[in-house]
Design a protein around this motif. Sequence first.
Motif, PDB file in Angstrom:
ATOM      1  N   GLN A 117       0.755  -0.007  15.171  1.00  0.00           N
ATOM      2  CA  GLN A 117      -0.436   0.607  15.751  1.00  0.00           C
ATOM      3  C   GLN A 117      -1.711   0.143  15.059  1.00  0.00           C
ATOM      4  OE1 GLN A 117       0.422   4.806  15.461  1.00  0.00           O
ATOM      5  NE2 GLN A 117       1.656   4.836  17.345  1.00  0.00           N
ATOM      6  N   SER A 118      -1.602  -0.199  13.772  1.00  0.00           N
ATOM      7  CA  SER A 118      -2.776  -0.678  13.044  1.00  0.00           C
ATOM      8  C   SER A 118      -3.002  -2.181  13.220  1.00  0.00           C
ATOM      9  CB  SER A 118      -2.632  -0.360  11.554  1.00  0.00           C
ATOM     10  OG  SER A 118      -1.508  -1.020  11.005  1.00  0.00           O
ATOM     11  N   HIS A 119      -2.074  -2.855  13.903  1.00  0.00           N
ATOM     12  CA  HIS A 119      -2.213  -4.288  14.180  1.00  0.00           C
ATOM     13  C   HIS A 119      -1.904  -4.543  15.663  1.00  0.00           C
ATOM     14  CE1 HIS A 119      -1.723  -4.313   9.791  1.00  0.00           C
ATOM     15  NE2 HIS A 119      -2.363  -5.473   9.805  1.00  0.00           N
ATOM     16  N   GLN A 148       3.690   2.936  12.671  1.00  0.00           N
ATOM     17  CA  GLN A 148       2.331   3.028  12.142  1.00  0.00           C
ATOM     18  C   GLN A 148       1.725   1.653  11.905  1.00  0.00           C
ATOM     19  OE1 GLN A 148       2.452   5.577   8.602  1.00  0.00           O
ATOM     20  NE2 GLN A 148       1.233   7.072   9.713  1.00  0.00           N
ATOM     21  N   LEU A 149       2.509   0.743  11.329  1.00  0.00           N
ATOM     22  CA  LEU A 149       2.008  -0.599  11.044  1.00  0.00           C
ATOM     23  C   LEU A 149       1.650  -1.341  12.327  1.00  0.00           C
ATOM     24  CD1 LEU A 149       4.454  -1.704   8.192  1.00  0.00           C
ATOM     25  CD2 LEU A 149       2.025  -1.162   7.966  1.00  0.00           C
ATOM     26  N   LYS A 156       0.830  -1.191   0.000  1.00  0.00           N
ATOM     27  CA  LYS A 156       0.000   0.000   0.000  1.00  0.00           C
ATOM     28  C   LYS A 156       0.869   1.248   0.000  1.00  0.00           C
ATOM     29  CE  LYS A 156      -3.842  -2.153   2.492  1.00  0.00           C
ATOM     30  NZ  LYS A 156      -4.685  -2.104   3.707  1.00  0.00           N
ATOM     31  N   ASN A 163       6.248  -5.237   4.077  1.00  0.00           N
ATOM     32  CA  ASN A 163       5.476  -5.324   5.314  1.00  0.00           C
ATOM     33  C   ASN A 163       5.411  -6.755   5.826  1.00  0.00           C
ATOM     34  OD1 ASN A 163       5.041  -2.631   4.867  1.00  0.00           O
ATOM     35  ND2 ASN A 163       2.840  -2.803   4.494  1.00  0.00           N
ATOM     36  N   ASN A 201       1.475   6.430   3.895  1.00  0.00           N
ATOM     37  CA  ASN A 201       0.870   7.685   4.324  1.00  0.00           C
ATOM     38  C   ASN A 201       1.810   8.361   5.315  1.00  0.00           C
ATOM     39  OD1 ASN A 201      -0.752   9.814   5.020  1.00  0.00           O
ATOM     40  ND2 ASN A 201      -2.141   8.600   6.301  1.00  0.00           N
TER      41      ASN A 201
END
Length: 507
Positions: free
Chosen positions: A93-95, A90-91, A3, A200, A6
């Motif tokens: 925090q999203s998992h 960030q990754l 992706k 990722n 951001n």
Amino acid sequence: MAKKRNLSNMVITCEWASCTFKGRSMEELSDHMSLHLKEHLGDGDPMEELDDYQCLWQGCEFLAMGSPNELIAHAHFHNFHSKLKFIGTQLLQSHPELPSCTQDLHSNNLVTDISEGFVCQWEHCDSSFNNPEWFYRHVDMHAHCTELQPLPDQQQALFCSWKGCDAFFKIKYRLREHLRSHTQERLVACPTCGCMFSSNTKFFDHIQRQAEPEDSLTCAHCDKGFANERLLRDHVRQHVNHIKCPLCDMTCTSLSTLKIHIKFRHCDERPFPCDFCESSFKNQHDLRKHMETHNEGAAYHCTVEGCGYSSRMAHTMKQHYKRVHEQGNMVSRYKCHLCDKNFSWCYTLTLHLRKKHQLKWPSGHSRFRYKEDEDGYLRLNMVRFETVEVTEELIKNMAEKRTPRKLSGSSAQTKRPALQAESMNDVPTPSPYPSSSSSSSSSSSSSMTVLVNDDNGALKDRAPVYCILSTVTEMNGDQEDTADSGVESGAVRALAAVARGLGMDVV
């Protein structure tokens, strides 16, 4: 497909010396780092060579030797590394279901060794950069501007124009992804330990490997446990050698391993000379280790109370600590499979095997490897895994080295639907077994048994091959008439025993 990153909310703190500046873009961070470097290096001639240039980034021990350009590229890489760690944060925090990294925090700000910059090797482009961010953007622009070219079959493709590469792709994303194999660009870093990854998925694997392993997900070859099935499958592939060195019988699990092997075993080039003596080295790491030998006096002192040992080199200090202060706590877990003598270190067992039992490196092996048995001891591992193609290359090489001998009947090779056994007799290659000096017909003969296992009962291009190095002892009677049948029966029995130990069905 990855992706798009951001980075609109990116905030990165400069860690140069005691600086507390916070940047919100790579342009802002790069300009800020340039000010630090200008102050640190002075306004004199930038090509003027001093003794060394120390990096002031917190937790970094880098020392550039002889050229400020190396420090400039290294310092800008710290900014790039910080961006990758921000992406990693960030990754995570999203998992929130992922476990925490428990690796050594000391390496959080250690980055890759960089010579003096980044050079683009795209055709007709010799641009160079001292900032990795600009270099990676520049290479990505080459991929973006590449146009479709015709193929012989009237289709079109995007060709990679990197020096020495002839790869081509149907879509630009695949070309951009491929170019990272040339530039070694990384896309994310672990915010805890600082390790960098090219995707990722590999970053998530790094985190998940630190979770508690499942009892049922254990590698049958090395007994290592894993948290999920995909990690176990990826790990098992690392036991299989896919590539054979074109210069010797060494087999490797990956192209990167092969490149390292060729560089250190078959190349004489040493592009990293010492400034204080005539020595030269194959990489920067070895040069830095050597530079410690030129320290005046003892640079390292043992921290154990009452011990006065000191050394000029860090690695000798580590060896001292292990041998003197950890020896009492060491358990002798390494055991000789020939005389049952115990050792605390793998290298002492290796010396024992080589000197006491006259063992040599088997053909295609880089060194002795040890595997834990059911009784908890680590013994010499005599099993290796090759693909069918690699095994055929090895057998061909060995056949070329030995004197051809006529095999009697069809007993030279036995084939079964789920198992193929092939014995190589009188192969003049080193064996991990002691050579017998006896000349009698009953003496042991070195052999290599190749076990091909396929879940569907048929050989496949990617089927794993288990090479069991064994000794055949059943050579009775008239050796000229019965050698082949004796070798076959002994090899099959050795094969079956090891196969059952690996949990395989023998038919």
